[in-house]
Design a protein around this motif. Structure first.
Motif, mmCIF file in Angstrom:
data_model
loop_
_atom_site.group_PDB
_atom_site.id
_atom_site.type_symbol
_atom_site.label_atom_id
_atom_site.label_comp_id
_atom_site.label_asym_id
_atom_site.label_seq_id
_atom_site.Cartn_x
_atom_site.Cartn_y
_atom_site.Cartn_z
ATOM 1 N N PHE A 190 27.155 78.572 96.974
ATOM 2 C CA PHE A 190 26.353 79.301 95.979
ATOM 3 C C PHE A 190 26.917 80.701 95.774
ATOM 4 N N ILE A 191 27.193 81.403 96.874
ATOM 5 C CA ILE A 191 27.752 82.748 96.786
ATOM 6 C C ILE A 191 29.131 82.722 96.143
ATOM 7 N N PHE A 192 29.948 81.746 96.527
ATOM 8 C CA PHE A 192 31.312 81.662 95.997
ATOM 9 C C PHE A 192 31.312 81.426 94.486
ATOM 10 N N VAL A 193 30.468 80.524 94.005
ATOM 11 C CA VAL A 193 30.449 80.188 92.577
ATOM 12 C C VAL A 193 30.003 81.373 91.735
ATOM 13 N N PHE A 194 28.927 82.028 92.119
ATOM 14 C CA PHE A 194 28.388 83.107 91.290
ATOM 15 C C PHE A 194 29.144 84.416 91.461
ATOM 16 N N ARG A 195 29.831 84.597 92.583
ATOM 17 C CA ARG A 195 30.682 85.780 92.731
ATOM 18 C C ARG A 195 32.077 85.523 92.180
ATOM 19 N N GLY A 196 32.454 84.273 92.081
ATOM 20 C CA GLY A 196 33.806 83.949 91.643
ATOM 21 C C GLY A 196 33.963 83.787 90.151
ATOM 22 N N SER A 197 32.858 83.692 89.411
ATOM 23 C CA SER A 197 32.934 83.516 87.958
ATOM 24 C C SER A 197 32.353 84.740 87.261
ATOM 25 N N PRO A 198 32.899 85.105 86.092
ATOM 26 C CA PRO A 198 32.397 86.287 85.374
ATOM 27 C C PRO A 198 30.952 86.089 84.907
ATOM 28 N N LEU A 199 30.196 87.156 84.930
ATOM 29 C CA LEU A 199 28.804 87.087 84.499
ATOM 30 C C LEU A 199 28.686 86.681 83.036
ATOM 31 N N PHE A 200 29.601 87.149 82.203
ATOM 32 C CA PHE A 200 29.577 86.792 80.781
ATOM 33 C C PHE A 200 29.666 85.275 80.599
ATOM 34 N N ILE A 201 30.551 84.629 81.356
ATOM 35 C CA ILE A 201 30.707 83.178 81.265
ATOM 36 C C ILE A 201 29.453 82.475 81.778
ATOM 37 N N GLN A 202 28.821 83.018 82.791
ATOM 38 C CA GLN A 202 27.578 82.427 83.307
ATOM 39 C C GLN A 202 26.485 82.450 82.244
ATOM 40 N N PHE A 203 26.364 83.555 81.516
ATOM 41 C CA PHE A 203 25.409 83.621 80.418
ATOM 42 C C PHE A 203 25.730 82.569 79.363
ATOM 43 N N PHE A 204 26.997 82.463 79.014
ATOM 44 C CA PHE A 204 27.433 81.552 77.956
ATOM 45 C C PHE A 204 27.109 80.104 78.314
ATOM 46 N N PHE A 205 27.492 79.668 79.501
ATOM 47 C CA PHE A 205 27.256 78.285 79.896
ATOM 48 C C PHE A 205 25.774 78.011 80.119
ATOM 49 N N ALA A 206 25.053 78.974 80.644
ATOM 50 C CA ALA A 206 23.621 78.769 80.871
ATOM 51 C C ALA A 206 22.889 78.550 79.556
ATOM 52 N N TYR A 207 23.248 79.321 78.529
ATOM 53 C CA TYR A 207 22.559 79.169 77.241
ATOM 54 C C TYR A 207 22.781 77.778 76.665
ATOM 55 N N LEU B 218 19.448 70.738 77.243
ATOM 56 C CA LEU B 218 18.232 70.214 77.864
ATOM 57 C C LEU B 218 17.049 70.288 76.911
ATOM 58 N N LYS B 219 17.009 71.326 76.089
ATOM 59 C CA LYS B 219 15.917 71.494 75.130
ATOM 60 C C LYS B 219 15.877 70.341 74.135
ATOM 61 N N GLY B 220 17.061 69.820 73.752
ATOM 62 C CA GLY B 220 17.105 68.713 72.804
ATOM 63 C C GLY B 220 16.510 67.433 73.363
ATOM 64 N N THR B 221 16.525 67.291 74.686
ATOM 65 C CA THR B 221 15.987 66.087 75.320
ATOM 66 C C THR B 221 14.599 66.308 75.887
ATOM 67 N N TYR B 222 14.396 67.479 76.479
ATOM 68 C CA TYR B 222 13.110 67.782 77.114
ATOM 69 C C TYR B 222 12.548 69.064 76.501
ATOM 70 N N PRO B 223 11.512 68.978 75.676
ATOM 71 C CA PRO B 223 10.927 70.172 75.039
ATOM 72 C C PRO B 223 10.450 71.223 76.037
ATOM 73 N N PHE B 224 10.241 70.798 77.286
ATOM 74 C CA PHE B 224 9.796 71.742 78.319
ATOM 75 C C PHE B 224 10.757 72.910 78.476
ATOM 76 N N PHE B 225 12.051 72.675 78.199
ATOM 77 C CA PHE B 225 13.062 73.700 78.407
ATOM 78 C C PHE B 225 13.235 74.623 77.204
ATOM 79 N N SER B 226 12.371 74.537 76.209
ATOM 80 C CA SER B 226 12.481 75.418 75.039
ATOM 81 C C SER B 226 12.449 76.895 75.410
ATOM 82 N N PRO B 227 11.529 77.343 76.283
ATOM 83 C CA PRO B 227 11.529 78.779 76.631
ATOM 84 C C PRO B 227 12.799 79.238 77.343
#
Length: 268
Positions: A79-96, A102-111
């Motif tokens: 967990f520490i290696f992945v989040f310290r080893g990747s740029p924060l900008f890329i983490q935002f991009f992939f998370a969005y 997930l929102k397209g399949t499960y409406p629960f993830f809309s927020p």
């Protein structure tokens, strides 16, 4: 329009209170100060929420990384290696885009596709990883004599951790953790430039500063205003963390207490 009227109209615009439309021309210095200051509400929100929740999670991850059981230690290390080893900008991009799929399949993830929740989760995980590494280093630096003294007094398990290990860990880690807190607040400026959209142009301070820079073709007014706000915010963080640091070291002689030396990272 007077400056007072501008503050009334745009002071809370970032959270949906006040004028809905942004000014289009004849930008005044008051409008720029007011709207950029309004956007700081989101930067403070992201920073405070991620810091408070990430602090507890980071403590658990640090303890897990120091565990003897590999089934507990290895997930914490990765967990520490992945989040310290990747740029924060890329983490935002992939998370969005992950939350969007997930929102397209499960409406629960809309927020989760909204910045107030989705971006907050990314900041929470990122600061938890960095803070966990800081806390782990502090755990490794705890004098063995203090642990042995706790054993001699019959303290063990949770009681020893709560009374001896955890306070000492915080005391040793606090200067470095202060720098992490400062960087976290600075990193909140990446939220609306990494995928998460600003709904109805309700963005953070950098969003409004970029808006004025694009409209006026003069970045030398809004960006220094933005920098001034963050300098003031940094001074507030240093003051608050300095009080906590003094509290953690109150039992030590004055000449042996650790002093805060903030060294914000320019790039992570």
């Amino acid at each position: 329009m007077s400056c007072i009227q501008t503050i009334q109209d745009y002071g809370l615009r970032a959270i949906g209170i006040g004028e809905r439309l942004l000014p289009r021309s004849d930008f005044t210095l008051c409008e720029q100060f007011t709207l950029i200051g309004s956007g700081m509400i989101w930067n403070v929100y992201f920073g405070v929420m991620a810091l408070c929740t990430g602090f507890l999670f980071a403590t658990a991850i640090a303890v897990a990384k120091g565990a003897a059981n590999p089934w507990v230690r290895k997930p914490a290390e990765w967990f520490i290696f992945v989040f310290r080893g990747s740029p924060l900008f890329i983490q935002f991009f992939f998370a969005y885009f992950f939350f969007l799929s997930l929102k397209g399949t499960y409406p629960f993830f809309s927020p989760f596709t909204a910045a107030w929740l989705g971006a907050l989760i990314v900041l929470f995980l990122n600061t938890a990883a960095y803070s966990a590494e800081i806390f782990y280093g502090a755990l490794q630096s705890i004098p063995k004599g203090e642990v042995e003294a706790a054993d001699a007094y019959g303290l063990s398990g949770w009681s020893r951790f709560r009374r001896i290990v955890w306070p000492t860990m915080l005391r040793l880690a606090w200067p470095a953790y202060t720098n992490e807190a400062i960087f976290l607040f600075h990193a909140t400026t990446l939220v609306y430039f990494s995928g998460f959209p600003a709904w109805q142009q309700r963005g953070d301070a950098l969003y409004y500063a970029s808006y004025f820079a694009d409209k006026t073709f003069n970045p030398f007014v809004p960006y220094p205003i933005l920098a001034m706000y963050f300098i003031l915010l940094t001074l507030v963080i240093i003051s608050i963390f300095g009080l906590v640091n003094a509290r953690l070291n109150r039992h030590l002689p004055a000449n042996t207490r650790q002093r805060l030396r903030p060294r914000p990272n320019l790039i992570r």
